[in-house]
Design a protein around this motif. Structure first.
Motif, PDB file in Angstrom:
ATOM      1  N   LEU A   1       9.168   3.009  -4.006  1.00  0.00           N
ATOM      2  CA  LEU A   1       8.854   3.832  -5.577  1.00  0.00           C
ATOM      3  C   LEU A   1       7.354   3.585  -5.013  1.00  0.00           C
ATOM      4  N   VAL A   2       6.934   5.645  -5.444  1.00  0.00           N
ATOM      5  CA  VAL A   2       5.524   5.334  -5.192  1.00  0.00           C
ATOM      6  C   VAL A   2       4.817   6.666  -5.965  1.00  0.00           C
ATOM      7  N   LYS A   3       3.669   6.057  -6.633  1.00  0.00           N
ATOM      8  CA  LYS A   3       3.966   6.915  -7.533  1.00  0.00           C
ATOM      9  C   LYS A   3       2.378   7.890  -6.756  1.00  0.00           C
ATOM     10  N   LEU A   4       2.818   8.962  -6.307  1.00  0.00           N
ATOM     11  CA  LEU A   4       2.285   9.622  -5.004  1.00  0.00           C
ATOM     12  C   LEU A   4       0.313   9.832  -6.102  1.00  0.00           C
ATOM     13  N   ASP A   5       0.512  10.561  -7.390  1.00  0.00           N
ATOM     14  CA  ASP A   5      -0.580  11.019  -7.676  1.00  0.00           C
ATOM     15  C   ASP A   5      -0.829  10.463  -9.127  1.00  0.00           C
ATOM     16  N   ASP A   6      -1.616  11.133 -10.192  1.00  0.00           N
ATOM     17  CA  ASP A   6      -1.942  10.542 -11.029  1.00  0.00           C
ATOM     18  C   ASP A   6      -0.053  11.323 -11.564  1.00  0.00           C
ATOM     19  N   ARG A   7       0.098  12.264 -11.319  1.00  0.00           N
ATOM     20  CA  ARG A   7       1.307  12.864 -11.603  1.00  0.00           C
ATOM     21  C   ARG A   7       2.893  13.115 -11.020  1.00  0.00           C
ATOM     22  N   LEU A   8       2.743  12.645  -9.735  1.00  0.00           N
ATOM     23  CA  LEU A   8       4.432  12.743  -9.495  1.00  0.00           C
ATOM     24  C   LEU A   8       4.594  11.228  -8.760  1.00  0.00           C
ATOM     25  N   THR A   9       5.811  10.528  -8.993  1.00  0.00           N
ATOM     26  CA  THR A   9       6.317   9.816  -8.560  1.00  0.00           C
ATOM     27  C   THR A   9       7.095  10.332  -7.770  1.00  0.00           C
ATOM     28  N   THR A  10       7.770   9.369  -6.640  1.00  0.00           N
ATOM     29  CA  THR A  10       9.069   9.450  -5.800  1.00  0.00           C
ATOM     30  C   THR A  10       9.225   8.103  -5.046  1.00  0.00           C
ATOM     31  N   ARG A  11      10.805   8.361  -5.013  1.00  0.00           N
ATOM     32  CA  ARG A  11      11.667   7.500  -4.641  1.00  0.00           C
ATOM     33  C   ARG A  11      12.888   7.686  -3.556  1.00  0.00           C
ATOM     34  N   ILE A  12      12.021   6.968  -2.648  1.00  0.00           N
ATOM     35  CA  ILE A  12      13.093   7.149  -0.951  1.00  0.00           C
ATOM     36  C   ILE A  12      14.038   6.010  -1.429  1.00  0.00           C
ATOM     37  N   GLY A  13      14.933   6.260  -1.429  1.00  0.00           N
ATOM     38  CA  GLY A  13      16.259   4.768  -0.577  1.00  0.00           C
ATOM     39  C   GLY A  13      17.800   5.310   0.196  1.00  0.00           C
ATOM     40  N   LEU A  14      17.061   3.999   1.180  1.00  0.00           N
ATOM     41  CA  LEU A  14      18.519   3.722   1.443  1.00  0.00           C
ATOM     42  C   LEU A  14      19.812   2.784   1.594  1.00  0.00           C
ATOM     43  N   GLU A  15      20.730   3.086   2.040  1.00  0.00           N
ATOM     44  CA  GLU A  15      21.892   2.889   1.493  1.00  0.00           C
ATOM     45  C   GLU A  15      23.361   1.872   2.577  1.00  0.00           C
ATOM     46  N   PHE A  16      23.495   0.897   2.721  1.00  0.00           N
ATOM     47  CA  PHE A  16      24.605   1.201   3.816  1.00  0.00           C
ATOM     48  C   PHE A  16      25.622   0.146   2.545  1.00  0.00           C
ATOM     49  N   ARG A  17      26.976   0.043   2.825  1.00  0.00           N
ATOM     50  CA  ARG A  17      28.260   0.072   2.399  1.00  0.00           C
ATOM     51  C   ARG A  17      29.400   0.039   3.492  1.00  0.00           C
ATOM     52  N   ASP A  18      29.656  -1.676   3.543  1.00  0.00           N
ATOM     53  CA  ASP A  18      30.954  -1.479   4.693  1.00  0.00           C
ATOM     54  C   ASP A  18      31.920  -2.387   3.520  1.00  0.00           C
ATOM     55  N   ILE A  19      32.842  -1.278   3.558  1.00  0.00           N
ATOM     56  CA  ILE A  19      34.264  -2.217   1.680  1.00  0.00           C
ATOM     57  C   ILE A  19      35.214  -1.889   2.861  1.00  0.00           C
ATOM     58  N   SER A  20      36.021  -2.861   2.936  1.00  0.00           N
ATOM     59  CA  SER A  20      37.091  -3.463   3.431  1.00  0.00           C
ATOM     60  C   SER A  20      38.146  -3.800   2.542  1.00  0.00           C
TER      61      SER A  20
ATOM     62  N   ARG B   1       1.243  -1.268   0.192  1.00  0.00           N
ATOM     63  CA  ARG B   1      -0.217   0.027  -0.757  1.00  0.00           C
ATOM     64  C   ARG B   1       0.919   1.223   0.260  1.00  0.00           C
ATOM     65  N   ILE B   2       1.649   1.373   0.471  1.00  0.00           N
ATOM     66  CA  ILE B   2       3.198   2.592   0.682  1.00  0.00           C
ATOM     67  C   ILE B   2       3.767   2.194  -0.296  1.00  0.00           C
ATOM     68  N   GLY B   3       3.736   1.216  -1.506  1.00  0.00           N
ATOM     69  CA  GLY B   3       4.365   1.420  -2.750  1.00  0.00           C
ATOM     70  C   GLY B   3       5.160   0.182  -3.363  1.00  0.00           C
ATOM     71  N   LEU B   4       6.098   0.527  -4.427  1.00  0.00           N
ATOM     72  CA  LEU B   4       7.011  -0.655  -4.793  1.00  0.00           C
ATOM     73  C   LEU B   4       7.955  -0.957  -3.820  1.00  0.00           C
ATOM     74  N   LEU B   5       8.062  -1.187  -2.706  1.00  0.00           N
ATOM     75  CA  LEU B   5       9.500  -1.616  -1.621  1.00  0.00           C
ATOM     76  C   LEU B   5      10.447  -2.789  -2.107  1.00  0.00           C
ATOM     77  N   GLU B   6      12.016  -2.484  -1.836  1.00  0.00           N
ATOM     78  CA  GLU B   6      12.445  -3.325  -2.781  1.00  0.00           C
ATOM     79  C   GLU B   6      13.512  -2.995  -1.735  1.00  0.00           C
ATOM     80  N   ALA B   7      14.360  -3.902  -1.268  1.00  0.00           N
ATOM     81  CA  ALA B   7      15.508  -4.963  -0.622  1.00  0.00           C
ATOM     82  C   ALA B   7      16.744  -5.664  -1.113  1.00  0.00           C
ATOM     83  N   ASN B   8      18.063  -5.021  -1.031  1.00  0.00           N
ATOM     84  CA  ASN B   8      18.680  -5.607  -1.615  1.00  0.00           C
ATOM     85  C   ASN B   8      19.905  -6.067  -1.143  1.00  0.00           C
ATOM     86  N   ALA B   9      20.556  -7.068  -0.672  1.00  0.00           N
ATOM     87  CA  ALA B   9      21.818  -7.150  -0.631  1.00  0.00           C
ATOM     88  C   ALA B   9      22.186  -7.950  -0.577  1.00  0.00           C
ATOM     89  N   TYR B  10      24.191  -7.795  -0.878  1.00  0.00           N
ATOM     90  CA  TYR B  10      25.115  -8.074  -1.681  1.00  0.00           C
ATOM     91  C   TYR B  10      26.237  -7.763  -0.897  1.00  0.00           C
TER      92      TYR B  10
END
Lengths: 153, 668
Positions: free
Chosen positions: B329-348, B291-300
């Motif tokens: 990814l949410v289509k807020l109304d007929d004309r407005l789409t938004t995408r909110i993203g969070l990212e965590f990186r641990d590089i070593s 209901r709150i949009g197209l949610l995606e979780a990605n871990a690699y």
């Protein structure tokens, strides 16, 4: 007022009271509409019933584009249980609206009126219109990625 | 009356049966094939993260399709990309190449984000892309998406000059299978296998494997680097990708890949190196339509084992990139789409040659994209991203630095803004501006000290105080559809400026805490360039063609001598690049010819003890292919590169020899 003018006025008056009817869909529009129906959820089962009302689209073109469906000419009132109904007017769409039935208009005005679930344009480029109200009334939804790429009304 | 009894096993059976009988669900992953078939053009998520038609993206973008890849006869991804306007390929050897977008290409180019289905395949080690290690067979690629210009706010790390997203066939939606074999001169032997398999109605896997052996270019046996120069190069790759419909609204995927390459190349310092890398990765992906949009979780987790030999050093280390991404990814109304993203990186990365220390950083990012269809003819896109990077180091004191130096953290901010105005049915105007961030790579940051060095020692170290480079760009583009040629014309003007350029500085030591130190990451100036791109593409009857011209004017403001850092962008960015691609298809026959010409350029080469500026003036270059579809499943082709001369100087590395190869492809 002479007889011809009277007849003319009567004709105009009669036309004004008739429901608006778009031109019959051509084969390309039918093909695009059939492909768009592939993004409906729940999806059509094999042999799903599809009704085409007079003036909405060529029945043969619909059958060709939806080869797995059982396509037949009919009126909107006979569409109970159908997966999709191709209609020629908003009034027909309203008659056909039932649970799980996707109404395909031959004119975007039908979607604008909230009567048809879906209508397509193919020129200058493929554009797909969906009425959220009509889809909700029909109890159908579309693929979320598809919805990002169309015009919802 | 007999009451029904429900046993646990009955419940399980009922659940399984109801799942099997359930109607096919809504697709959370994008079904590229069906959407392309519907809209009559490629579709993509690479411009904004939102599904879009190629003709509507608010970015300078080119999509290379599977059909174009097949007809080109190309056997490597850089060879495919070399056809795209604005792309520069440095073909160091027959297999090793670097790819740049709008200039600034170099050995171990660290300015490009390369993805396979959204997973980064560039290496955080140097920020470079090992093209031979990308675990993808050409026959499993649906399309390659090229986005030009900084895309940091949309895609994050390394998206400085642009993004290349390689999209493969889906294990769930597509049904493909191909086995291919290639034989060519220079000892080229190649084999690949790709197959998708359906697991009932709710899942699918895609298996692919392949490998090649090839002699590299040249017979030069200069004593300075002969021991690092081996004519044999090889690659072995395998991957398994899967996608499952868990519930009508949830999909889950698991992917694992492995690759081993051994090839000769050129490092960022301009030195010859013998690359011996092993990569392996594992990724889990979850998508849910909610209901709150197209949610995606990605871990690699991307892992790299390095055995790299050059004239002055031998690098033997292990590197790991653990990445978690969440987005809505949410289509807020007929004309407005938004995408909110969070990212965590641990590089070593482990210290070398002696283990005992680990260098790395943790990065936390928040991003937000808005896509607004203001009117039928006007769309606006704005993306913002903030990154917080915290360095860490485990182990003894990092001489010449202190532990405190490696407790540093810094913030960076990036943006992308774009406007597409459909002026007429056939004309569109594109305006974009962006701020891209090139964060320091592990090599630029790392310190390998595990014991205290002698006083007054001369040390080589990464630099914990190096700052990210920042690239700001502006572009105006116009595109006109031309019905008479069944194609389009495109013109764009862009300006890019990069500040805080980072270089390996092995020539001017700095005094740090009493030690003289050569820094592997040093901010040493800025550079800017104007670029003009013109492109004309058409299709008439059996002929398809594309003609492009890129003009570039570069101005460097680097604080030390170009000779000391081994880069001179004013001289290495080609002023003019012209590409002409023509193909002819008739019945079972297809032909393809690429002609490519670049202005004279100059590039530094570290050959033995001297760093010399090499003139590179290859003249007209060619690739060509003739294919014949024997049956609906069997295709044969004969292809070649560098056809006009026996030897062509493409880079300061040994000259490229004429290559010819034959490929047999059979659909399974």
């Amino acid at each position: 007022m002479n007889k011809h003018k009277v007849m003319g006025l009567i004709a105009v008056g009669l036309l004004a009271t008739l429901p608006a009817r778009g031109a019959e869909m051509d084969a390309k529009q039918v093909t695009i509409a059939a492909k768009a129906l592939g993004f409906v959820s729940p999806k059509a089962s094999a042999g799903a019933k599809v009704v085409v009302t007079a003036g909405a689209a060529p029945v043969a073109a619909v059958q060709s584009a939806m080869s797995a469906a059982s396509v037949a000419a009919g009126d909107a009132g006979s569409a109970a249980g159908a997966f999709a109904v191709f209609v020629a007017s908003a009034d027909e769409a309203k008659k056909a609206n039932g649970k799980g039935t996707v109404t395909v208009g031959n004119d975007v005005a039908c979607v604008d009126a909230g009567a048809c679930v879906i209508a397509v344009e193919t020129t200058p480029k493929v554009t797909i219109y969906v009425s959220k109200a009509a889809a909700s009334a029909a109890g159908v939804d579309f693929d979320p990625n598809f919805k990002m790429m169309i015009t919802e009304k | 009356m007999k009451m029904a009894t429900i046993t646990p096993s009955g419940l399980i059976l009922a659940a399984v049966t109801s799942m099997a009988l359930a109607q096919a669900a809504m697709a959370q992953s994008m079904d590229y094939g069906s959407l392309q078939d519907l809209f009559g053009e490629p579709v993509t998520t690479s411009a904004t993260g939102k599904p879009q038609r190629a003709s509507e993206v608010p970015a300078a973008m080119t999509i290379v399709t599977a059909d174009e890849i097949t007809k080109s006869g190309a056997r490597t991804i850089p060879d495919v990309l070399n056809r795209v306007a604005g792309i520069d390929v440095l073909q160091w050897t027959s297999s090793n190449a670097d790819v740049g977008i709008r200039g600034y290409n170099q050995g171990y180019n660290p300015r490009l984000l390369v993805l396979v289905n959204g997973r980064q395949v560039y290496q955080d080690f140097y920020g470079m892309t090992l093209w031979s290690s990308i675990p993808v067979q050409l026959s499993e690629i649906r399309q390659i998406e090229v986005v030009k210009g900084p895309q940091s706010a949309l895609f994050g790390f390394n998206a400085v000059s642009g993004v290349i997203n390689i999209v493969t066939y889906s294990p769930f939606y597509d049904d493909v299978g191909t086995v291919e074999a290639t034989l060519g001169n220079l000892g080229q032997k190649e084999f690949s296998f790709v197959k998708t398999l359906k697991l009932g109605t709710r899942g699918g896997i895609r298996l692919s494997a392949g490998g090649w052996d090839m002699d590299t270019y040249g017979t030069n046996t200069s004593t300075n680097w002969a021991k690092f120069y081996d004519k044999k190069s090889s690659s072995r790759t395998a991957s398994l990708d899967s996608l499952f419909q868990i519930t009508p609204d949830i999909q889950a995927g698991l992917e694992t890949t492995w690759n081993s390459i051994n090839e000769f190349g050129i490092a960022s310092s301009g030195e010859y190196v013998r690359n011996d890398y092993k990569t392996y990765s594992i990724r889990g992906n979850l998508k849910a339509n909610t209901r709150i949009g197209l949610l995606e979780a990605n871990a690699y987790s991307n892992n790299l084992d390095v055995n790299l030999g050059s004239r002055v050093s031998f690098v033997n280390t292990k590197m790991r990139s653990n990445i978690v991404q969440l987005q809505d990814l949410v289509k807020l109304d007929d004309r407005l789409t938004t995408r909110i993203g969070l990212e965590f990186r641990d590089i070593s990365m482990k210290s070398y040659p002696v283990r005992g220390a680990t260098n790395g950083y943790k990065n936390y990012a928040l991003s937000n994209m808005f896509d607004w269809q203001a009117t039928t003819d006007l769309s606006l896109t704005l993306a913002l991203r903030g990154d917080h990077t915290a360095l860490y180091r485990d182990g003894p004191r990092p001489y010449p630095f202190t532990d405190t130096d490696y407790e540093r953290s810094f913030n960076s901010f990036s943006y992308n803004a774009g406007m597409v105005w459909r002026v007429t049915a056939n004309d569109s105007l594109l305006l974009t501006t962006a701020r891209g961030i090139s964060s320091p790579s592990l090599i630029e940051l790392r310190n390998n000290s595990v014991t205290a060095p002698s006083p007054n020692s001369l040390l080589i170290s990464g630099n914990p105080n190096v700052d990210p480079s920042v690239t700001t760009s502006y572009e105006i583009g116009w595109r006109h559809m031309i019905d008479d040629i069944n194609g389009f014309g495109r013109l764009s003007v862009s300006h890019q400026k990069t500040t805080d350029l980072k270089f390996v500085n092995l020539s001017s030591p700095k005094l740090i805490n009493g030690y003289r130190v050569f820094l592997l990451g040093d901010n040493l100036g800025s550079t800017q360039a104007w670029t003009l791109e013109a492109e004309l593409q058409g299709k008439l009857d059996a002929f398809r063609w594309n003609l492009s011209w890129m003009w570039m004017d570069t101005e460097d403001a680097i604080k030390i001598s170009n000779l000391l850092i081994g880069e001179n962008y004013e001289k290495s960015n080609a002023r003019n690049t012209v590409k002409a691609n023509i193909g002819w298809d008739s019945g079972p026959w297809s032909t393809d010819l690429l002609l490519l010409w670049k202005s004279k350029t100059y590039r530094y080469l570290q050959d033995g003890s001297n760093k010399t500026l090499f003139e590179v003036n290859p003249g007209l270059m060619t690739q060509a292919s003739v294919g014949y579809q024997v049956t609906s499943d069997l295709r044969i082709s004969l292809s070649g590169a560098n056809l006009l001369k026996d030897e062509t100087r493409l880079t300061p590395a040994p000259k490229a020899e004429r290559r010819v190869w034959a490929t047999v492809s059979y659909k399974l």
